[in-house]
Design a protein around this motif. Structure first.
Motif, PDB file in Angstrom:
ATOM      1  N   THR A 257     -19.115  83.822  65.956  1.00 24.84           N
ATOM      2  CA  THR A 257     -20.448  83.525  66.456  1.00 24.84           C
ATOM      3  C   THR A 257     -21.425  84.459  65.747  1.00 24.84           C
ATOM      4  O   THR A 257     -21.212  85.677  65.722  1.00 24.84           O
ATOM      5  N   LEU A 258     -22.443  83.880  65.145  1.00 24.01           N
ATOM      6  CA  LEU A 258     -23.545  84.653  64.575  1.00 24.01           C
ATOM      7  C   LEU A 258     -24.802  84.200  65.273  1.00 24.01           C
ATOM      8  O   LEU A 258     -25.143  83.009  65.271  1.00 24.01           O
ATOM      9  N   ASN A 259     -25.483  85.155  65.922  1.00 21.34           N
ATOM     10  CA  ASN A 259     -26.723  84.825  66.610  1.00 21.34           C
ATOM     11  C   ASN A 259     -27.687  85.998  66.484  1.00 21.34           C
ATOM     12  O   ASN A 259     -27.446  86.938  65.716  1.00 21.34           O
ATOM     13  N   ASP A 260     -28.766  85.954  67.234  1.00 23.88           N
ATOM     14  CA  ASP A 260     -29.773  87.006  67.130  1.00 23.88           C
ATOM     15  C   ASP A 260     -29.258  88.366  67.581  1.00 23.88           C
ATOM     16  O   ASP A 260     -29.873  89.395  67.271  1.00 23.88           O
ATOM     17  N   ALA A 261     -28.157  88.390  68.320  1.00 23.89           N
ATOM     18  CA  ALA A 261     -27.582  89.651  68.796  1.00 23.89           C
ATOM     19  C   ALA A 261     -26.528  90.202  67.844  1.00 23.89           C
ATOM     20  O   ALA A 261     -26.004  91.291  68.073  1.00 23.89           O
ATOM     21  N   GLY A 262     -26.189  89.462  66.787  1.00 20.40           N
ATOM     22  CA  GLY A 262     -25.240  89.986  65.818  1.00 20.40           C
ATOM     23  C   GLY A 262     -24.107  89.026  65.517  1.00 20.40           C
ATOM     24  O   GLY A 262     -24.188  87.819  65.766  1.00 20.40           O
ATOM     25  N   LEU A 263     -23.029  89.585  64.979  1.00 25.05           N
ATOM     26  CA  LEU A 263     -21.862  88.824  64.563  1.00 25.05           C
ATOM     27  C   LEU A 263     -20.652  89.224  65.381  1.00 25.05           C
ATOM     28  O   LEU A 263     -20.387  90.417  65.586  1.00 25.05           O
TER      29      LEU A 263
END
Length: 401
Positions: free
Chosen positions: A156-162
């Protein structure tokens, strides 16, 4: 046939499980401050497999900004899947040519929750139903990918990181490791086998009586392809449906006259639940004595799949208790420790009735960490790397010994 998010060990569930367990941030604390995560990051793929076949790579998943399923090309551009059919229709060719033996190749991965597949020698066959992507399901002898050597990582890659992890929840196959370069320039990696660990695992599984050797799948020419998870082993008849019954019966007998205490949140030691078997059902009460959730005696598929009678919804009560029970059943720690979760690996898999597949995988990992069943992250035994501001990610195709 299953679709892209069919299993609880997808990267999304990994993040949710970690959040529930309080393993990312303590309640009320803020996430570490990092620069904004870009729309795509580098994924460096290194082919140390020693195999001569062409490697194919695929990035598939759900675009977090829209919820659309699709695939990403080598530049990180997202392409939504077209409408599927019934029967399933061929998916667009999402293959990216991977690096040659001894070489590396860098691609871009976008903000998805999904999987990074890789295959040797042949492209994978993906199809689309009206409900989305049909993934390889090699427990089915008729699956077109049955005789292809392949594996995948989840991310998962999102605004909070990987969040990037290796996984053996569905099968143990082609060896690989995952890694991340953090915002401060340091790197972390996991998922690598010990020297000799690939063949060591299969040899150990062959030596385990009771049907465990029948989890191994080979090609007609004798090439070893993979070992199926015990969940699929039960579903296909390779393992007897009664494989966990003796242990479950002993657990139920023990907690008819004693109490099982579950403290599911590491950051909230005051939140405890107490379990007792009554009328053949394991009931959990909170601090007031009120029953908060109950469990029927689980069968092997419930244990190995962490579902059905051990379903774990994303709530604050049943889900956390269930994931704790699932880990304890797979690791066979419920008879030796009435206080769960038991986080000390030295006590795992000691009963003659246990998840021998998971036991043998962990024994062959260089750092002891793996995702051999869905909630193998209980107690931080999972093969996961994470950073809030990743510079790049790594996928290393490792030698077959």
């Amino acid at each position: 046939m299953p679709s892209i998010l069919r299993r609880p060990a997808t990267a999304v569930a990994t993040v949710l499980a970690l959040l529930l367990a309080g393993t990312l941030f303590a309640a009320g604390s803020a996430a570490p401050a990092h620069a904004a995560v870009p729309a795509t990051i580098h994924l460096k793929i290194t082919n140390n497999s020693g195999r001569g076949e062409q490697v194919y790579v695929y990035t598939v998943g759900t675009l977090l900004s829209t919820g659309r399923q699709g695939w990403a090309d080598a530049s990180g551009a997202f392409h939504a899947w077209p409408a599927g059919g019934n029967p399933p229709t061929p998916a667009p060719d999402a293959a990216i040519a991977g690096p040659a033996p001894g070489q590396s190749k860098t691609i871009q991965i976008p903000k998805l929750s999904g999987r990074i597949y890789f295959s040797y020698g042949q492209k994978l066959v993906f199809r689309l139903t009206t409900g989305g992507l049909v993934q390889p399901a090699v427990q089915n002898p008729a699956d077109p990918n049955r005789n292809i050597l392949f594996n995948w990582a989840e991310y998962t890659l999102n605004d909070a990181g990987l969040w990037l992890n290796s996984t053996q929840v569905d099968m143990f196959s082609a060896p690989y490791a995952v890694g991340v370069q953090r915002a401060d320039g340091s790197t972390a990696s996991t998922g690598r086998l010990k020297p000799g660990g690939y063949k060591g695992f299969f040899n150990a599984l062959r030596g385990q009586p009771g049907g465990w050797a029948d989890l191994i799948q080979t090609r007609p020419d004798g090439t070893v392809l993979r070992a199926l998870s015990p969940l699929y082993g039960v579903e296909t008849g390779a393992l007897p449906a009664s494989v966990m019954d003796d242990y479950v019966n002993r657990v139920w007998q023990k907690y008819t006259t004693s109490t099982l205490t579950v403290t599911p949140f590491a950051h909230q030691p005051g939140v405890t639940y107490h379990g007792r078997v009554s009328g053949g059902v394991l009931h959990f009460t909170d601090g007031t004595g009120a029953v908060v959730t109950s469990f029927q005696k689980p069968d092997a598929t419930s244990i190995f799949g962490c579902h059905r009678r051990l379903d774990a919804p994303n709530d604050q009560v049943r889900g956390p208790i269930s994931r704790t029970l699932c880990a304890a059943f797979n690791r066979s720690t419920l008879l030796t420790n009435p206080n769960q979760p038991d986080t000390g690996a030295a006590g795992f898999y000691q009963d003659v009735v246990t998840n021998h597949y998971a036991r043998k995988i962990h024994a062959q990992m260089a750092d002891g960490k793996a995702y051999a069943f869905a909630f193998d992250d209980v107690g931080h035994h999972e093969s996961l790397v994470h950073d809030g501001g990743p510079r790049q990610a790594y996928l290393t195709l490792d030698p077959f010994d």
